[in-house]
Design a protein around this motif. Sequence first.
Motif, mmCIF file in Angstrom:
data_model
loop_
_atom_site.group_PDB
_atom_site.id
_atom_site.type_symbol
_atom_site.label_atom_id
_atom_site.label_comp_id
_atom_site.label_asym_id
_atom_site.label_seq_id
_atom_site.Cartn_x
_atom_site.Cartn_y
_atom_site.Cartn_z
ATOM 1 N N PHE A 71 45.835 47.326 86.860
ATOM 2 C CA PHE A 71 46.049 46.260 86.794
ATOM 3 C C PHE A 71 45.117 44.355 86.940
ATOM 4 C CE2 PHE A 71 48.765 44.159 91.248
ATOM 5 C CZ PHE A 71 49.466 43.929 90.326
ATOM 6 N N GLY A 72 46.074 43.763 86.422
ATOM 7 C CA GLY A 72 45.665 42.303 86.864
ATOM 8 C C GLY A 72 45.257 42.420 84.920
ATOM 9 N N HIS A 73 45.527 41.019 84.251
ATOM 10 C CA HIS A 73 45.749 40.848 83.012
ATOM 11 C C HIS A 73 44.837 39.378 82.531
ATOM 12 C CE1 HIS A 73 49.033 39.286 84.201
ATOM 13 N NE2 HIS A 73 49.192 38.114 83.512
ATOM 14 N N GLU A 74 44.262 38.328 83.636
ATOM 15 C CA GLU A 74 43.790 37.056 83.302
ATOM 16 C C GLU A 74 42.247 37.113 83.841
ATOM 17 O OE1 GLU A 74 45.665 34.176 85.164
ATOM 18 O OE2 GLU A 74 47.387 35.019 84.972
ATOM 19 N N PHE A 75 41.170 37.173 82.881
ATOM 20 C CA PHE A 75 40.139 38.056 82.660
ATOM 21 C C PHE A 75 39.570 36.742 82.279
ATOM 22 C CE2 PHE A 75 41.982 39.746 79.725
ATOM 23 C CZ PHE A 75 41.440 39.827 78.696
ATOM 24 N N SER A 76 37.990 36.244 82.412
ATOM 25 C CA SER A 76 36.960 36.402 81.083
ATOM 26 C C SER A 76 35.304 36.728 81.949
ATOM 27 C CB SER A 76 36.469 35.286 81.839
ATOM 28 O OG SER A 76 35.901 34.731 82.809
ATOM 29 N N GLY A 77 34.383 36.830 80.798
ATOM 30 C CA GLY A 77 34.061 38.392 81.220
ATOM 31 C C GLY A 77 32.552 37.830 80.583
ATOM 32 N N GLU A 94 28.796 35.101 76.427
ATOM 33 C CA GLU A 94 30.590 35.130 77.460
ATOM 34 C C GLU A 94 31.444 34.531 76.677
ATOM 35 O OE1 GLU A 94 28.330 32.074 79.726
ATOM 36 O OE2 GLU A 94 26.969 33.305 81.097
ATOM 37 N N ILE A 95 32.767 35.386 77.125
ATOM 38 C CA ILE A 95 34.036 35.531 76.385
ATOM 39 C C ILE A 95 35.106 34.962 77.526
ATOM 40 C CG2 ILE A 95 33.089 36.743 74.276
ATOM 41 C CD1 ILE A 95 35.671 38.043 76.598
ATOM 42 N N MET A 96 36.380 34.597 77.103
ATOM 43 C CA MET A 96 37.533 34.102 76.969
ATOM 44 C C MET A 96 38.954 34.784 75.781
ATOM 45 S SD MET A 96 36.943 30.526 77.318
ATOM 46 C CE MET A 96 38.595 29.793 77.640
ATOM 47 N N ALA A 97 39.496 35.371 77.298
ATOM 48 C CA ALA A 97 40.648 35.910 76.536
ATOM 49 C C ALA A 97 42.056 36.161 76.283
ATOM 50 C CB ALA A 97 40.374 37.435 75.501
ATOM 51 N N ALA A 98 42.944 36.300 76.116
ATOM 52 C CA ALA A 98 43.906 36.132 76.042
ATOM 53 C C ALA A 98 44.329 37.751 75.577
ATOM 54 C CB ALA A 98 45.586 35.592 74.980
ATOM 55 N N PRO A 99 45.316 38.258 76.825
ATOM 56 C CA PRO A 99 45.530 39.914 76.826
ATOM 57 C C PRO A 99 46.250 40.889 75.602
ATOM 58 C CG PRO A 99 46.699 39.160 78.454
ATOM 59 C CD PRO A 99 45.986 37.630 77.928
ATOM 60 N N THR A 100 46.955 39.691 75.012
ATOM 61 C CA THR A 100 47.965 40.283 73.495
ATOM 62 C C THR A 100 47.349 39.487 72.666
ATOM 63 O OG1 THR A 100 49.408 38.892 73.717
ATOM 64 C CG2 THR A 100 49.948 40.408 75.533
ATOM 65 N N ARG A 142 41.859 38.683 67.238
ATOM 66 C CA ARG A 142 42.781 36.944 67.378
ATOM 67 C C ARG A 142 43.087 36.299 68.098
ATOM 68 N NH1 ARG A 142 48.747 37.595 64.167
ATOM 69 N NH2 ARG A 142 47.921 35.642 63.877
ATOM 70 N N ASN A 143 42.577 36.647 69.685
ATOM 71 C CA ASN A 143 42.732 35.847 70.444
ATOM 72 C C ASN A 143 42.129 35.921 71.832
ATOM 73 O OD1 ASN A 143 45.278 34.571 70.053
ATOM 74 N ND2 ASN A 143 46.412 36.300 70.931
ATOM 75 N N THR A 144 40.074 35.977 70.856
ATOM 76 C CA THR A 144 39.289 36.019 72.063
ATOM 77 C C THR A 144 37.993 35.272 71.154
ATOM 78 O OG1 THR A 144 39.184 38.393 72.426
ATOM 79 C CG2 THR A 144 37.362 37.813 72.576
ATOM 80 N N PHE A 145 37.762 34.460 72.133
ATOM 81 C CA PHE A 145 36.863 33.475 71.706
ATOM 82 C C PHE A 145 35.689 33.726 73.059
ATOM 83 C CE2 PHE A 145 41.140 32.387 71.647
ATOM 84 C CZ PHE A 145 41.062 31.525 70.541
ATOM 85 N N ILE A 146 34.742 32.429 72.193
ATOM 86 C CA ILE A 146 33.132 32.197 73.135
ATOM 87 C C ILE A 146 33.771 31.661 73.824
ATOM 88 C CG2 ILE A 146 30.490 31.246 73.061
ATOM 89 C CD1 ILE A 146 30.706 34.049 71.446
ATOM 90 N N LYS A 147 32.940 31.823 75.541
ATOM 91 C CA LYS A 147 33.285 30.544 76.053
ATOM 92 C C LYS A 147 32.102 29.762 76.623
ATOM 93 C CE LYS A 147 31.164 31.277 80.354
ATOM 94 N NZ LYS A 147 31.171 30.565 80.518
#
Length: 355
Positions: A71-77, A94-100, A142-147
């Motif tokens: 469960f859960g799909h909005e995140f950073s880490g 440190e990254i941020m991503a969309a889950p799809t 495609r959808n992961t970025f350095i925070k």
Amino acid sequence: MSALEASARITQAHSRQAMLVEPGRIELRDYVAPSPKPGELLIQIRCALSCGTDLKTFRRGHPMWNLPMPFGHEFSGVVAEAGEGVTAFKPGDEIMAAPTAPCGVCFYCQHGQENLCDDAVGRMVHGAYADTLMLPAHVVARNTFIKPESLPFEEAALLEPLSCVVHANEMARPDKSETVLILGGGAFGLLHMLVLRAAGVREVVVVGRGAERLKWAENLGADRVIDARSADAFAEIARLNGGFGPDLVIECTGQVEGWEDALARVRRGGRVVFFGGCPTGTALSVDTRRMHYDNLTLMSPFHYRPRDVRRAYELLAGRALNAGAIVNARKRLGELAEVFDMLERGEVLKCAVIP
């Protein structure tokens, strides 16, 4: 293996992950995360955010996903381990991503409609209410970025919902001279409001239920708030825009009654964005005479494309929105059941779940 990676492997032995076992029942289970495969990233969750879709899934399940499910799909880490071939990210980032992410080659992707790609929602990453999470290669690519260092983890975790809002905004194309009415004072409604305010739209009005939600909207920058339960609500909306009514109505309640109300409130020649998804099996009745002779434009944006994610990332990284202000509660992972109780009672916009 570096000392950081060795430490991460030890941490994984004690990982917890929330499972939605059946509607209304969440279990926190222990698990050991595997090492990432080529192209994958194993991340340590620093923040997962509650979401309206999660709440709907918690209440009644979801037609696209089978229970039990992570469960859960909005995140950073923070990256714990990088799989073979990953060069853009390394342990400690440190990254941020969309889950799809879309496949890039199907019919819809080739027509610029990556939001409709079967690989997008069909291979959505679930399990962010956890200590660790595996990001698949297609999402990493495609959808992961350095925070950015200055961007809090809580605000970075808004990348996915903001991407949905950006996609809707691209379809609606609001003009700076317009009056926009947002139906629904929840998290998505207020994200729409923040994007519109940042774009310089002349007047943004939020219609919501309850003094607390209206206060949140007002404090975040709404030009006007209207209580949907007020006897004068319809008259107030009709007086907008010099008495012509709103140029654009964005529906964010996810209820058929909200869709009907959006159609009723928009001015002649105006546009309606049906943003909130309604329960399966529901239907909307449209007055064809009004649709035709009032020259209405109806839109129903779904999900997002990589270019929407990139734009959402730019807005967050540039600190253009103050979007983190909609995160107005914080709980530990072990308190997840309480988070959904708060959401059910309407006491919180978004809750940050911190492992």
